[in-house]
Structures are given as structure tokens and as C-alpha cells.
Motif scaffolding. Structure first.
Motif, PDB file in Angstrom:
ATOM      1  N   SER A 129      56.047  50.576  42.105  1.00  0.00           N
ATOM      2  CA  SER A 129      55.382  50.963  43.338  1.00  0.00           C
ATOM      3  C   SER A 129      54.060  50.239  43.500  1.00  0.00           C
ATOM      4  N   ILE A 130      53.530  50.342  44.707  1.00  0.00           N
ATOM      5  CA  ILE A 130      52.200  49.798  44.964  1.00  0.00           C
ATOM      6  C   ILE A 130      51.180  50.490  44.068  1.00  0.00           C
ATOM      7  N   ALA A 131      51.401  51.785  43.822  1.00  0.00           N
ATOM      8  CA  ALA A 131      50.486  52.517  42.946  1.00  0.00           C
ATOM      9  C   ALA A 131      50.416  51.876  41.567  1.00  0.00           C
ATOM     10  N   ARG A 132      51.571  51.434  41.038  1.00  0.00           N
ATOM     11  CA  ARG A 132      51.581  50.792  39.724  1.00  0.00           C
ATOM     12  C   ARG A 132      50.800  49.476  39.764  1.00  0.00           C
ATOM     13  N   ALA A 133      50.958  48.735  40.856  1.00  0.00           N
ATOM     14  CA  ALA A 133      50.215  47.479  40.992  1.00  0.00           C
ATOM     15  C   ALA A 133      48.720  47.743  41.000  1.00  0.00           C
ATOM     16  N   GLU A 134      48.325  48.798  41.706  1.00  0.00           N
ATOM     17  CA  GLU A 134      46.897  49.119  41.780  1.00  0.00           C
ATOM     18  C   GLU A 134      46.357  49.528  40.420  1.00  0.00           C
ATOM     19  N   ILE A 135      47.128  50.315  39.693  1.00  0.00           N
ATOM     20  CA  ILE A 135      46.709  50.747  38.365  1.00  0.00           C
ATOM     21  C   ILE A 135      46.534  49.546  37.446  1.00  0.00           C
ATOM     22  N   SER A 136      47.499  48.627  37.494  1.00  0.00           N
ATOM     23  CA  SER A 136      47.428  47.449  36.639  1.00  0.00           C
ATOM     24  C   SER A 136      46.223  46.588  36.981  1.00  0.00           C
ATOM     25  N   LEU A 137      45.968  46.418  38.279  1.00  0.00           N
ATOM     26  CA  LEU A 137      44.825  45.617  38.698  1.00  0.00           C
ATOM     27  C   LEU A 137      43.523  46.296  38.303  1.00  0.00           C
ATOM     28  N   TYR A 138      43.471  47.601  38.496  1.00  0.00           N
ATOM     29  CA  TYR A 138      42.272  48.359  38.137  1.00  0.00           C
ATOM     30  C   TYR A 138      41.988  48.242  36.638  1.00  0.00           C
ATOM     31  N   ALA A 139      43.052  48.380  35.835  1.00  0.00           N
ATOM     32  CA  ALA A 139      42.894  48.263  34.385  1.00  0.00           C
ATOM     33  C   ALA A 139      42.412  46.876  33.999  1.00  0.00           C
ATOM     34  N   SER A 140      42.947  45.858  34.644  1.00  0.00           N
ATOM     35  CA  SER A 140      42.557  44.488  34.345  1.00  0.00           C
ATOM     36  C   SER A 140      41.092  44.242  34.683  1.00  0.00           C
ATOM     37  N   VAL A 141      40.650  44.784  35.815  1.00  0.00           N
ATOM     38  CA  VAL A 141      39.256  44.619  36.236  1.00  0.00           C
ATOM     39  C   VAL A 141      38.307  45.288  35.238  1.00  0.00           C
ATOM     40  N   LEU A 142      38.669  46.474  34.783  1.00  0.00           N
ATOM     41  CA  LEU A 142      37.824  47.155  33.801  1.00  0.00           C
ATOM     42  C   LEU A 142      37.776  46.389  32.486  1.00  0.00           C
ATOM     43  N   ALA A 143      38.900  45.788  32.105  1.00  0.00           N
ATOM     44  CA  ALA A 143      38.923  44.995  30.874  1.00  0.00           C
ATOM     45  C   ALA A 143      38.007  43.786  30.996  1.00  0.00           C
ATOM     46  N   ILE A 144      37.999  43.142  32.168  1.00  0.00           N
ATOM     47  CA  ILE A 144      37.120  41.991  32.396  1.00  0.00           C
ATOM     48  C   ILE A 144      35.653  42.429  32.336  1.00  0.00           C
ATOM     49  N   ARG A 145      35.366  43.540  32.973  1.00  0.00           N
ATOM     50  CA  ARG A 145      33.985  44.037  32.963  1.00  0.00           C
ATOM     51  C   ARG A 145      33.518  44.315  31.544  1.00  0.00           C
ATOM     52  N   GLU A 146      34.393  44.923  30.753  1.00  0.00           N
ATOM     53  CA  GLU A 146      34.053  45.248  29.368  1.00  0.00           C
ATOM     54  C   GLU A 146      33.881  43.979  28.535  1.00  0.00           C
ATOM     55  N   ARG A 147      34.810  43.053  28.676  1.00  0.00           N
ATOM     56  CA  ARG A 147      34.801  41.845  27.841  1.00  0.00           C
ATOM     57  C   ARG A 147      33.577  40.975  28.102  1.00  0.00           C
ATOM     58  N   HIS A 148      33.166  40.894  29.347  1.00  0.00           N
ATOM     59  CA  HIS A 148      32.033  40.032  29.696  1.00  0.00           C
ATOM     60  C   HIS A 148      30.697  40.769  29.699  1.00  0.00           C
ATOM     61  N   GLY A 149      30.704  42.053  29.374  1.00  0.00           N
ATOM     62  CA  GLY A 149      29.461  42.809  29.304  1.00  0.00           C
ATOM     63  C   GLY A 149      28.726  42.899  30.628  1.00  0.00           C
ATOM     64  N   LEU A 150      29.464  43.052  31.716  1.00  0.00           N
ATOM     65  CA  LEU A 150      28.839  43.125  33.036  1.00  0.00           C
ATOM     66  C   LEU A 150      28.165  44.479  33.239  1.00  0.00           C
ATOM     67  N   GLU A 151      26.977  44.436  33.797  1.00  0.00           N
ATOM     68  CA  GLU A 151      26.295  45.685  34.135  1.00  0.00           C
ATOM     69  C   GLU A 151      26.910  46.298  35.386  1.00  0.00           C
ATOM     70  N   ARG A 152      27.232  45.453  36.342  1.00  0.00           N
ATOM     71  CA  ARG A 152      27.846  45.933  37.584  1.00  0.00           C
ATOM     72  C   ARG A 152      28.865  44.916  38.070  1.00  0.00           C
ATOM     73  N   LEU A 153      29.855  45.414  38.807  1.00  0.00           N
ATOM     74  CA  LEU A 153      30.906  44.560  39.352  1.00  0.00           C
ATOM     75  C   LEU A 153      31.367  45.146  40.677  1.00  0.00           C
ATOM     76  N   GLY A 154      31.462  44.311  41.692  1.00  0.00           N
ATOM     77  CA  GLY A 154      31.962  44.742  42.996  1.00  0.00           C
ATOM     78  C   GLY A 154      33.009  43.765  43.489  1.00  0.00           C
ATOM     79  N   ILE A 155      34.116  44.287  44.004  1.00  0.00           N
ATOM     80  CA  ILE A 155      35.229  43.447  44.446  1.00  0.00           C
ATOM     81  C   ILE A 155      35.789  43.988  45.756  1.00  0.00           C
ATOM     82  N   ALA A 156      36.183  43.087  46.638  1.00  0.00           N
ATOM     83  CA  ALA A 156      36.928  43.466  47.839  1.00  0.00           C
ATOM     84  C   ALA A 156      37.831  42.304  48.205  1.00  0.00           C
ATOM     85  N   PHE A 157      39.088  42.613  48.521  1.00  0.00           N
ATOM     86  CA  PHE A 157      39.948  41.547  49.023  1.00  0.00           C
ATOM     87  C   PHE A 157      40.856  42.080  50.116  1.00  0.00           C
TER      88      PHE A 157
END
Length: 408
Positions: A129-157
Motif C-alpha cells: 500500500s501507499i502507507a507501506r511506501a510512506e513508512i519505508s520512506l519515513y524510516a529511511s529519512v530518519l536513518a539519514i538524519r541519524e547517520r549524518h548527525g543532523l540537528e534538523r531536517l525538512g523535506i517536501a516533494f
């Protein structure tokens, strides 16, 4: 209504299991035009279809590679305090951590079908489902934020092919850096369209500007400008068109301040207001140190920049001709380390970067063969001692891979 983290109560006798209730509510919400209403975000945010076509009736094919595993390295989402998250009630749907994470260097290449038709997945793959796609994308974004030590992150597409859009902290304000130059460009073409300015109008080139704080005079440092060659024209004139081109393609602060003086900040603000672009605050030129120390800064949100990009992509920024001319300039952007670095080599991107000591942004429109473009904004902030990373490129890559897994 906000979705909050917590344990669900035990169902009463005869009642549906909470997970089933959640699924019904989510399906009903999709039919109303949105997947999930994010905490702290306006209604209609999240991954969804819109634009009068109703909800997405088809399903997304299986997400390939690390996206299906919940992000790079298979890290499970972890909420940070104050995050605008939209998946907190779907813990049972969260992807499990991968037993053997696949390093990015070992990333699988696109299949032949995807290579020939970018952003198109294999029709033979199962479709979550689209919900699964959103969950996967959300998880990936959080992993990127964690890996790069970002203080803040904002995304829109926003994707004009599928009419899907997704946001993460999209209404949070960041220091604009050079992304504010998109608003200045908009102001230039507003005045040109009104007949109050011409692109070949001469502008006296001088290195003297007035701060918004007490009208103090200040000068720019030649060595810090991205296009120091412009300073060779001191005492001469350059056209508005030449300055606009340098402001975007080489991100010249000198050209930007000269144009801000020509237009006036109020004209730039009016241009944004006329096109309904909120979430962008332009209050001064660049390198105004007195204003910076007084806390007077240009600020942007991912949602605001996305509105500006959509106006350009749809030909609504003071007409189709003006929009096309602005996009042509943006296509000549020379700094490619942001959004383009996460895309196939054949991709074309009309974009504007923004970099200072603690932020790295990119906002652009991505053009690929065999499909309509999509607009993407990525804003990042990090500690001053943290070296600049590939976070923007990584997010760009994950957005691309998410869309690549969808059947149009």
C-alpha cells in the motif's frame, strides 16, 4: 487531531481489533484526499494523491533495496522530540531492521526496465500500500538524519506524474542561506512583467550596501563571493539579466545584493504574496552582519519553497514565458552536490542550492525521460563542527527510489 505515541487499550468484546480499526480509518482518510494527518502539519500532508483526481486506486509495487528494509542500514524509525511525524500509530507496520544491512556502495543498480523508464517499477512485483511506501520512506529519512548527525531536517516533494506529495517537518523555518535568491529572481520577473523593469536595464556596480539595522553601510568580501569575477566590473554597469544569471548559477552574493537594491525588499515580499507563497521570509540582502547579529534573517520552509517551485513548473510564476525563462536559468546551476548527486546521470535538475556554515539546502525540479517532473526541497542544519555531508544527496536518492518503485 494529532497522532500520538502510546499503547492501544485492549478491545472490548465484539469490537474490531485496534489494528483493523486503524486500517479502516486510514482507508477512509485516503478517500477524503489524504493518507495521514501529521502532527503539527496542516490537513492533507503526508504521502497522498490530490489535484482533483481522487485517491490513488492502484498499489505501489514492492520497494526495492534498502527502502523495503526501512532505510539505509535497516534502522528502525526513532522519533525525536518535536518532530512532525505521521506514523506513530503504525508501530506494527514499521519495517523490521535488516539482519545484514547493505552498505550504500553495494546498492543494487536499477533493473533494465527501470533504467529504460526511470521512476517506473516492474509490474511483476507485488504491490504494498501507499502507507507501506510512506513508512519505508519515513524510516529511511530518519536513518539519514541519524547517520549524518543532523540537528534538523525538512523535506517536501510533489510529483506531477502521480500527484503524490509527502512532507517531513515541511513547515519548520530554517535559515534561508542562498535559497532566498529564488524569491529575488521571482521579484525580477514580476517587475519585468509589469513593465517597471527590463532585463537589459543597466545597474551600476558598486560594493556598498545599507544594513537593515540603523542603515549602516557595509561591504562584501571579494574572497568570499562564489563569483569573484563580478568585482572586476566595479564602477561599471551590468544588466539585470547578467546579475540574475550570476545570482542563481554561481550563487553570487554580490549580484544578489545589487538586485535587492534595484527591487527593494518590499517588492520581493509582494511577489511572494501575490503568488500565495507563504513559508518564505525575505527581509534583507545577504552578508548583512549587523542584521545577523540582531537576529534578523531570511528564513524559509520546505513547504514554502515547494510552492515557489510548483508555480515555476506549472507556468504560473508571472506567466508561462517568465516561468520558462526562470527555469532556464535554474537549469544552468553549477553546484551539483545536492539533489542532482542522488539521481541518475541523465536526470536534469532546475535548482537552487543554499549553503552557509551550518546549513546545506537544495530546492529543485527534477526532469527525467518518459515522465512528468517532480519538485523536491531538502533543508538540513547541522552543528558548526560537523563536516558537510552527503545528506541532501542521500535524501534525493531515496525519494527517487521511492518513486521509481511506483507504477504510474
Amino acid at each position: 487531531m494529532e497522532h500520538r505515541e502510546g499503547r492501544a487499550g485492549h478491545p472490548r468484546p465484539g469490537a474490531a481489533h485496534p489494528r483493523h480499526q486503524e486500517g479502516r480509518a486510514r482507508r477512509a482518510h485516503v478517500q477524503r484526499g489524504g493518507l495521514v494527518r501529521g502532527a503539527g502539519l496542516p490537513a492533507g500532508r503526508g504521502l497522498r494523491s490530490h489535484g482533483g483526481r481522487g485517491h490513488v486506486r492502484g498499489r505501489l509495487p514492492r520497494l526495492s533495496g534498502r527502502l523495503a528494509q526501512g532505510g539505509r542500514g535497516g534502522l528502525a524509525p526513532r522519533r525525536r522530540h518535536g518532530e512532525h511525524a505521521r506514523l506513530l500509530l503504525r508501530r506494527s507496520l514499521q519495517p523490521r531492521p535488516a539482519a545484514h544491512p547493505v552498505p550504500s556502495r553495494d546498492r543494487r543498480p536499477l533493473s533494465p526496465l527501470q533504467a529504460a523508464h526511470p521512476l517506473r517499477g516492474s509490474v511483476s512485483e507485488p504491490a504494498p500500500s501507499i502507507a507501506r511506501a510512506e513508512i519505508s520512506l519515513y524510516a529511511s529519512v530518519l536513518a539519514i538524519r541519524e547517520r549524518h548527525g543532523l540537528e534538523r531536517l525538512g523535506i517536501a516533494f510533489w510529483d506531477s506524474e502521480t500527484t503524490l506529495q509527502w512532507a517531513y517537518n515541511a513547515d519548520e523555518y530554517f535559515h534561508a542561506a542562498s535559497t532566498m535568491k529564488l524569491a529575488v529572481l521571482l521579484g525580477v520577473y514580476r517587475q519585468v512583467g509589469r513593465g517597471e523593469l527590463t532585463l537589459d536595464a543597466p545597474v551600476h556596480v558598486r560594493n556598498k550596501f545599507r544594513s537593515v539595522v540603523n542603515d549602516q553601510l557595509y561591504m562584501l568580501d571579494f574572497d568570499r563571493d562564489a563569483d569573484p569575477d563580478l568585482y572586476r566590473n566595479l564602477g561599471r554597469t551590468m544588466t539585470v539579466q547578467q546579475l540574475a544569471y550570476a545570482m542563481i548559477t554561481t550563487s553570487s552574493n554580490f549580484a544578489t545584493n545589487l538586485l535587492v537594491d534595484v527591487l527593494g525588499v518590499s517588492t520581493i515580499q509582494t511577489a511572494l504574496a501575490e503568488l500565495g507563497i507563504d513559508g518564505m521570509k525575505v527581509v534583507r540582502g545577504v552578508e548583512d552582519q549587523a542584521a545577523f547579529e540582531a537576529g534578523i534573517n531570511n528564513e524559509v520552509t520546505a513547504a514554502g519553497l515547494l510552492k515557489l517551485l510548483r508555480a515555476l513548473a506549472e507556468g504560473k510564476a508571472y506567466g508561462a514565458e517568465a516561468s520558462a525563462e526562470m527555469l532556464k536559468i535554474l537549469h544552468d546551476q553549477r553546484f551539483k552536490g545536492g539533489i542532482p548527486a542522488g539521481l541518475p546521470q541523465a536526470a536534469r535538475v532546475a535548482h537552487k542550492t543554499g549553503n552557509i556554515a551550518t546549513v546545506h539546502h537544495d530546492a529543485g525540479i527534477v526532469y527525467l525521460e518518459h515522465r512528468k517532473p517532480y519538485a523536491l526541497v531538502i533543508l538540513t542544519q547541522f552543528h558548526s563542527e560537523t563536516p558537510r555531508s552527503t545528506a541532501v544527496a542521500d535524501v534525493s536518492r531515496d525519494i527517487y527510489e521511492c518513486l521509481a518503485a511506483m507504477n504510474p
